[in-house]
Design a protein around this motif. Structure first.
Motif, PDB file in Angstrom:
ATOM      1  N   TYR A  53       0.834  -1.194   0.000  1.00  0.00           N
ATOM      2  CA  TYR A  53       0.000   0.000   0.000  1.00  0.00           C
ATOM      3  C   TYR A  53       0.875   1.252   0.000  1.00  0.00           C
ATOM      4  CZ  TYR A  53      -3.307   3.558   1.417  1.00  0.00           C
ATOM      5  OH  TYR A  53      -4.061   4.696   1.462  1.00  0.00           O
ATOM      6  N   ASP A  54       1.900   1.252   0.844  1.00  0.00           N
ATOM      7  CA  ASP A  54       2.796   2.404   0.949  1.00  0.00           C
ATOM      8  C   ASP A  54       3.465   2.693  -0.386  1.00  0.00           C
ATOM      9  OD1 ASP A  54       4.049   4.464   2.483  1.00  0.00           O
ATOM     10  OD2 ASP A  54       5.863   3.245   2.565  1.00  0.00           O
ATOM     11  N   LEU A  55       3.982   1.666  -1.038  1.00  0.00           N
ATOM     12  CA  LEU A  55       4.627   1.867  -2.338  1.00  0.00           C
ATOM     13  C   LEU A  55       3.640   2.320  -3.403  1.00  0.00           C
ATOM     14  CD1 LEU A  55       7.121  -1.107  -2.617  1.00  0.00           C
ATOM     15  CD2 LEU A  55       7.683   1.311  -2.611  1.00  0.00           C
ATOM     16  N   THR A  56       2.462   1.733  -3.392  1.00  0.00           N
ATOM     17  CA  THR A  56       1.491   2.005  -4.444  1.00  0.00           C
ATOM     18  C   THR A  56       0.854   3.387  -4.318  1.00  0.00           C
ATOM     19  OG1 THR A  56       0.991  -0.350  -4.528  1.00  0.00           O
ATOM     20  CG2 THR A  56      -0.582   1.124  -5.549  1.00  0.00           C
ATOM     21  N   PRO A  87       4.062   6.844  -5.327  1.00  0.00           N
ATOM     22  CA  PRO A  87       3.735   6.366  -6.672  1.00  0.00           C
ATOM     23  C   PRO A  87       4.907   6.405  -7.649  1.00  0.00           C
ATOM     24  CG  PRO A  87       2.711   8.498  -6.255  1.00  0.00           C
ATOM     25  CD  PRO A  87       3.295   8.027  -4.959  1.00  0.00           C
ATOM     26  N   ILE A  88       5.861   7.273  -7.445  1.00  0.00           N
ATOM     27  CA  ILE A  88       7.012   7.329  -8.357  1.00  0.00           C
ATOM     28  C   ILE A  88       7.861   6.075  -8.207  1.00  0.00           C
ATOM     29  CG2 ILE A  88       9.162   8.554  -8.849  1.00  0.00           C
ATOM     30  CD1 ILE A  88       7.630  11.155  -8.327  1.00  0.00           C
ATOM     31  N   VAL A  89       8.047   5.616  -6.967  1.00  0.00           N
ATOM     32  CA  VAL A  89       8.804   4.379  -6.735  1.00  0.00           C
ATOM     33  C   VAL A  89       8.062   3.208  -7.369  1.00  0.00           C
ATOM     34  CG1 VAL A  89       9.650   2.780  -4.967  1.00  0.00           C
ATOM     35  CG2 VAL A  89       9.890   5.251  -4.642  1.00  0.00           C
ATOM     36  N   PHE A  90       6.753   3.172  -7.173  1.00  0.00           N
ATOM     37  CA  PHE A  90       5.945   2.103  -7.764  1.00  0.00           C
ATOM     38  C   PHE A  90       6.067   2.117  -9.286  1.00  0.00           C
ATOM     39  CE2 PHE A  90       1.932   0.459  -9.475  1.00  0.00           C
ATOM     40  CZ  PHE A  90       1.978  -0.827  -8.970  1.00  0.00           C
ATOM     41  N   ALA A  91       6.000   3.302  -9.888  1.00  0.00           N
ATOM     42  CA  ALA A  91       6.112   3.413 -11.348  1.00  0.00           C
ATOM     43  C   ALA A  91       7.482   2.932 -11.831  1.00  0.00           C
ATOM     44  CB  ALA A  91       5.871   4.855 -11.782  1.00  0.00           C
ATOM     45  N   LEU A 140       9.455   0.712 -10.327  1.00  0.00           N
ATOM     46  CA  LEU A 140       9.477  -0.747 -10.188  1.00  0.00           C
ATOM     47  C   LEU A 140       8.667  -1.415 -11.295  1.00  0.00           C
ATOM     48  CD1 LEU A 140       9.041  -1.073  -6.323  1.00  0.00           C
ATOM     49  CD2 LEU A 140      11.119  -1.511  -7.653  1.00  0.00           C
ATOM     50  N   GLN A 141       7.514  -0.853 -11.598  1.00  0.00           N
ATOM     51  CA  GLN A 141       6.672  -1.413 -12.657  1.00  0.00           C
ATOM     52  C   GLN A 141       7.372  -1.329 -14.010  1.00  0.00           C
ATOM     53  OE1 GLN A 141       3.554  -2.971 -12.142  1.00  0.00           O
ATOM     54  NE2 GLN A 141       4.148  -3.700 -14.157  1.00  0.00           N
ATOM     55  N   THR A 142       8.064  -0.230 -14.266  1.00  0.00           N
ATOM     56  CA  THR A 142       8.815  -0.083 -15.516  1.00  0.00           C
ATOM     57  C   THR A 142       9.891  -1.155 -15.625  1.00  0.00           C
ATOM     58  OG1 THR A 142       8.396   2.288 -15.592  1.00  0.00           O
ATOM     59  CG2 THR A 142      10.277   1.489 -16.863  1.00  0.00           C
ATOM     60  N   CYS A 143      10.607  -1.396 -14.535  1.00  0.00           N
ATOM     61  CA  CYS A 143      11.648  -2.438 -14.538  1.00  0.00           C
ATOM     62  C   CYS A 143      11.052  -3.810 -14.817  1.00  0.00           C
ATOM     63  CB  CYS A 143      12.412  -2.446 -13.220  1.00  0.00           C
ATOM     64  SG  CYS A 143      13.463  -0.997 -13.018  1.00  0.00           S
ATOM     65  N   LEU A 144       9.866  -4.068 -14.299  1.00  0.00           N
ATOM     66  CA  LEU A 144       9.183  -5.333 -14.586  1.00  0.00           C
ATOM     67  C   LEU A 144       8.761  -5.396 -16.048  1.00  0.00           C
ATOM     68  CD1 LEU A 144       6.953  -5.688 -11.411  1.00  0.00           C
ATOM     69  CD2 LEU A 144       8.803  -7.217 -12.096  1.00  0.00           C
ATOM     70  N   ASP A 145       8.185  -4.305 -16.548  1.00  0.00           N
ATOM     71  CA  ASP A 145       7.655  -4.275 -17.910  1.00  0.00           C
ATOM     72  C   ASP A 145       8.723  -4.499 -18.969  1.00  0.00           C
ATOM     73  OD1 ASP A 145       5.156  -3.815 -16.830  1.00  0.00           O
ATOM     74  OD2 ASP A 145       5.113  -1.678 -17.335  1.00  0.00           O
TER      75      ASP A 145
END
Length: 99
Positions: free
Chosen positions: A46-49, A53-57, A59-64
């Motif tokens: 929840y904290d990351l999301t 949100p920049i950290v979440f984005a 991390l999501q980019t690295c996954l994508d």
């Protein structure tokens, strides 16, 4: 124990450190580690999301782009940004991965 501990923590204020920024910053780091130990997995997500949100984005980019998978397969060791780009399944601009 918890009420006494909470009461002790509630007494900590920045003005108690006078000009000793090193001590204050060390205590901030300890407080971050305490939060990390106390949070559940769901609270961290929840904290990351929602609160970071920049950290979440990032991390999501690295996954994508397949960076996490490629880096794990390569052993997860320290490497250059250029080599990290080669581990992605897409062509990645090196500046996207720089801090």
């Amino acid at each position: 124990m918890a009420p006494t501990l909470r009461a002790s923590l509630a007494q900590v204020h920045p003005d108690q450190f006078d000009d000793c920024d090193n001590e204050r910053l060390a205590l901030i780091e300890e407080a971050k580690q305490l939060i990390s130990r106390l949070q559940t997995k769901e609270e961290r997500i929840y904290d990351l999301t929602f609160t970071q949100p920049i950290v979440f984005a990032a991390l999501q980019t690295c996954l994508d782009v397949g960076l996490w998978a490629g880096w794990s397969e390569a052993g997860g060791k320290a490497t250059s940004v250029e080599d990290l780009c080669k581990l992605c399944h897409d062509d990645i601009e090196p500046n996207l991965l720089r801090i």
